[in-house]
Design an enzyme around this catalytic site. Structure first.
Site, PDB file in Angstrom:
ATOM      1  N   GLN A 171      42.302  34.712  52.933  1.00 18.45           N
ATOM      2  CA  GLN A 171      41.750  33.736  52.071  1.00 18.45           C
ATOM      3  C   GLN A 171      41.419  32.276  52.670  1.00 18.45           C
ATOM      4  O   GLN A 171      42.443  31.748  53.438  1.00 18.45           O
ATOM      5  CB  GLN A 171      42.795  33.458  50.921  1.00 18.45           C
ATOM      6  N   ILE A 180      50.955  37.589  35.407  1.00 14.14           N
ATOM      7  CA  ILE A 180      51.310  38.980  35.334  1.00 14.14           C
ATOM      8  C   ILE A 180      52.791  39.151  35.659  1.00 14.14           C
ATOM      9  O   ILE A 180      53.393  38.812  36.799  1.00 14.14           O
ATOM     10  CB  ILE A 180      50.733  39.751  36.333  1.00 14.14           C
ATOM     11  N   SER A 195      47.158  33.611  52.598  1.00 10.66           N
ATOM     12  CA  SER A 195      46.674  32.366  52.610  1.00 10.66           C
ATOM     13  C   SER A 195      46.080  31.831  53.936  1.00 10.66           C
ATOM     14  O   SER A 195      46.852  31.855  54.833  1.00 10.66           O
ATOM     15  CB  SER A 195      47.777  31.547  51.658  1.00 10.66           C
ATOM     16  N   LYS A 220      37.666  33.375  44.183  1.00 12.52           N
ATOM     17  CA  LYS A 220      38.946  33.410  43.268  1.00 12.52           C
ATOM     18  C   LYS A 220      38.981  31.786  42.515  1.00 12.52           C
ATOM     19  O   LYS A 220      38.570  30.942  43.071  1.00 12.52           O
ATOM     20  CB  LYS A 220      39.975  33.534  44.089  1.00 12.52           C
ATOM     21  N   TYR A 270      40.400  27.834  51.675  1.00 13.26           N
ATOM     22  CA  TYR A 270      39.881  27.016  50.969  1.00 13.26           C
ATOM     23  C   TYR A 270      38.709  26.201  51.430  1.00 13.26           C
ATOM     24  O   TYR A 270      38.506  26.847  52.642  1.00 13.26           O
ATOM     25  CB  TYR A 270      41.005  25.980  50.719  1.00 13.26           C
ATOM     26  N   HIS A 321      44.407  29.570  39.162  1.00 13.53           N
ATOM     27  CA  HIS A 321      45.463  29.249  40.251  1.00 13.53           C
ATOM     28  C   HIS A 321      46.914  29.123  39.725  1.00 13.53           C
ATOM     29  O   HIS A 321      47.539  28.518  40.257  1.00 13.53           O
ATOM     30  CB  HIS A 321      45.061  27.783  40.697  1.00 13.53           C
TER      31      HIS A 321
HETATM   32  C1  LIG Z   1      53.760  28.744  45.456  1.00 12.77           C
HETATM   33  C2  LIG Z   1      52.330  29.241  45.313  1.00 12.77           C
HETATM   34  C3  LIG Z   1      51.478  28.939  46.192  1.00 12.77           C
HETATM   35  C4  LIG Z   1      50.060  29.353  46.170  1.00 12.77           C
HETATM   36  N1  LIG Z   1      49.207  29.256  47.142  1.00 12.77           N
HETATM   37  C5  LIG Z   1      47.932  29.756  47.358  1.00 12.77           C
HETATM   38  C6  LIG Z   1      47.051  29.491  48.289  1.00 12.77           C
HETATM   39  O1  LIG Z   1      47.528  29.202  49.137  1.00 12.77           O
HETATM   40  N2  LIG Z   1      45.876  30.192  48.129  1.00 12.77           N
HETATM   41  C7  LIG Z   1      45.498  30.646  46.837  1.00 12.77           C
HETATM   42  O2  LIG Z   1      44.277  31.144  46.645  1.00 12.77           O
HETATM   43  N3  LIG Z   1      46.320  30.795  45.806  1.00 12.77           N
HETATM   44  C8  LIG Z   1      47.371  30.208  45.953  1.00 12.77           C
HETATM   45  N4  LIG Z   1      48.270  30.362  44.853  1.00 12.77           N
HETATM   46  C9  LIG Z   1      47.876  30.945  43.501  1.00 12.77           C
HETATM   47  C10 LIG Z   1      47.867  32.466  43.591  1.00 12.77           C
HETATM   48  O3  LIG Z   1      47.119  33.069  44.446  1.00 12.77           O
HETATM   49  C11 LIG Z   1      47.861  33.085  42.182  1.00 12.77           C
HETATM   50  O4  LIG Z   1      46.305  32.585  41.703  1.00 12.77           O
HETATM   51  C12 LIG Z   1      48.865  32.538  40.941  1.00 12.77           C
HETATM   52  O5  LIG Z   1      50.111  32.713  41.723  1.00 12.77           O
HETATM   53  C13 LIG Z   1      48.694  33.778  40.064  1.00 12.77           C
HETATM   54  O6  LIG Z   1      49.571  33.301  39.160  1.00 12.77           O
HETATM   55  P1  LIG Z   1      51.063  33.939  38.954  1.00 12.77           P
HETATM   56  O7  LIG Z   1      51.920  33.213  40.131  1.00 12.77           O
HETATM   57  O8  LIG Z   1      51.560  33.676  37.346  1.00 12.77           O
HETATM   58  O9  LIG Z   1      50.948  35.427  39.307  1.00 12.77           O
HETATM   59  C14 LIG Z   1      49.518  29.904  44.798  1.00 12.77           C
HETATM   60  C15 LIG Z   1      50.489  30.177  43.777  1.00 12.77           C
HETATM   61  C16 LIG Z   1      51.849  29.792  43.811  1.00 12.77           C
HETATM   62  C17 LIG Z   1      52.916  29.970  42.823  1.00 12.77           C
END
Ligand SMILES: Cc1cc2nc3c(=O)[nH]c(=O)nc-3n(C[C@H](O)[C@H](O)[C@H](O)COP(=O)(O)O)c2cc1C
Length: 408
Positions: free
Chosen positions: A139, A326, A119, A268, A141, A292
């Site tokens: 990654q 997942i 990230s 994404k 934003y 997300h």
């Molecule tokens: C605590 C946390 C922080 C996250 N931070 C980012 C991030 O910085 N960038 C991003 O693309 N997705 C972020 N995500 C989303 C994850 O990349 C991903 O899409 C998501 O966790 C998938 O779902 P799951 O947690 O059920 O596997 C974050 C998710 C969580 C839980």
């Protein structure tokens, strides 16, 4: 003085766990409450977050009783990277829950032969993470102006990132019905004293940070020549005040990355058919069907429900990944059966990291690999590439189709 064995041997700290659910229980026990809550995340009433997991329960299997395969293969590729199982680490921004943070996750992914998505809000630099795992995707934003974004791409490319992931699904929702954790601006003495009642209850977690207190900055967003980078809140402010991207911006971002690196680009956060087709039109190499992790607009269906319609629409023009919900190897197999090339995991590895650092993340990947293998065995398949929807039992009304262009 030598460190006590419970600090140096991860399996003494926390023995092997058998499922991601157990990893989550261990993380909950080990982490201070606000740190655990930051990993739970979610938004509004948590409808999307819970649907992400619930939807997998609506899918079953149709196993064989004999004639199974003695050898089963999970190897595949994502954006040109050879991986030993169809699972990669989704980028997440809250890994200061462990002193080694993203570096521990990168090492675990490398040890198990897969990719880490890093990230731009990570607590460790892209240079350190690539050193730990050359199979790193960076990654970003949509934050800052175009010059700043190009600088960040150049840095990621110079560090050795193998692909760029653009995450654009974010709507700045503020509240959660179960309450949001306090995230301090920085961890100084004043904050440490104020948060002490919550943190001192977890002495083992605190001891693991013995030398360095968690550093809540985003080093990958540092301007050239600047040391640490902005605080998390500084970074969030920049993001909030950046006008949202248009499809021309997506095209621009992909072109910039392609020109400076010659490497692939993933979008994404796609959950609609029309958006998937726009992404193809912009020239992306891959999309991740995602909401997300239920942290964006609450009420968005689980990605696994919309996956078949997106796969149908884009065919093999781009690689289609899925992330969200997942928690076991059989979930990976269900996603592949419905057309995903691979999946990205978020909370699953964060629970492993919180429970037991690098060893805990490796443990999670081993659980997923074991579960994928069991499902392939039961289904009589010798490779993840043989999975099709016919291997599943799909409950009526399971699928959702969003943004399907109307035929006149
Ligand atoms: C605590 C946390 C922080 C996250 N931070 C980012 C991030 O910085 N960038 C991003 O693309 N997705 C972020 N995500 C989303 C994850 O990349 C991903 O899409 C998501 O966790 C998938 O779902 P799951 O947690 O059920 O596997 C974050 C998710 C969580 C839980």
């Amino acid at each position: 003085m030598p460190k006590p064995e419970w600090l140096t041997n991860p399996w003494k700290q926390n023995p092997w766990f058998e499922s991601v659910a157990v990893a989550q229980q261990r993380a909950r026990k080990r982490l201070p409450e606000p740190v655990y809550a930051a990993l739970v995340a979610g938004s509004e009433r948590g409808q999307s977050m819970s649907d992400n997991e619930a939807a997998f329960r609506e899918l079953g299997f149709a196993p064989h009783v004999a004639g199974q395969q003695a050898k089963r293969d999970q190897a595949t590729t994502v954006l040109g990277q050879q991986i030993s199982l169809p699972v990669i680490m989704s980028p997440t921004g809250v890994q200061a829950v462990h002193p080694e943070g993203e570096v521990a996750v990168a090492r675990a992914a490398a040890a198990r032969g897969t990719v880490i998505g890093l990230s731009n809000f990570a607590s460790r630099s892209v240079e350190e993470v690539v050193a730990a795992n050359p199979q790193t995707f960076f990654q970003m934003y949509w934050t800052g102006d175009r010059d700043v974004m190009v600088q960040r791409m150049e840095r990621a490319h110079a560090a050795g990132a193998q692909a760029l992931i653009a995450t654009l699904d974010w709507s700045f929702s503020m509240g959660r019905d179960w309450g949001s954790p306090e995230i301090p601006e920085k961890v100084d003495l004043k904050t440490a004293v104020r948060m002490a009642p919550k943190v001192l209850r977890k002495p083992r977690w605190l001891a693991s940070f013995a030398r360095d207190l968690p550093d809540l900055t985003a080093p990958n967003l540092a301007a050239p020549g600047e040391g640490k980078g902005p605080t998390f809140f500084g970074a969030y402010y920049e993001w909030m005040t950046t006008p949202p991207p248009t499809w021309d911006d997506v095209r621009w971002m992909r072109e910039q990355w392609a020109q400076l690196s010659g490497r692939p680009f993933m979008l994404k956060g796609v959950c609609r058919v029309d958006d998937a087709l726009q992404a193809v039109d912009c020239g992306v190499d891959a999309i991740s069907v995602s909401n997300h992790g239920g942290n964006n607009l609450d009420g968005t269906p689980a990605p696994i429900r919309v996956l078949p319609s997106v796969v149908d629409a884009v065919g093999d023009q781009v690689e289609v990944l899925l992330d969200g919900g997942i928690r076991r190897g059989s979930d990976v197999v269900k996603a592949l059966a419905l057309g995903a090339r691979a999946v990205m995991i978020g909370r699953a590895y964060l629970w492993g990291l919180g429970a037991n650092g690098q060893a805990g993340v490796e443990n999670v990947l081993d659980i997923l690999r074991g579960g994928i293998d069991s499902a392939l065995l039961g289904l009589g398949l010798s490779s993840v590439h043989e999975l099709t929807p016919e291997h599943l039992v799909i409950a009526p009304g399971f699928a959702r189709e969003l943004g399907v262009p109307r035929r006149s």
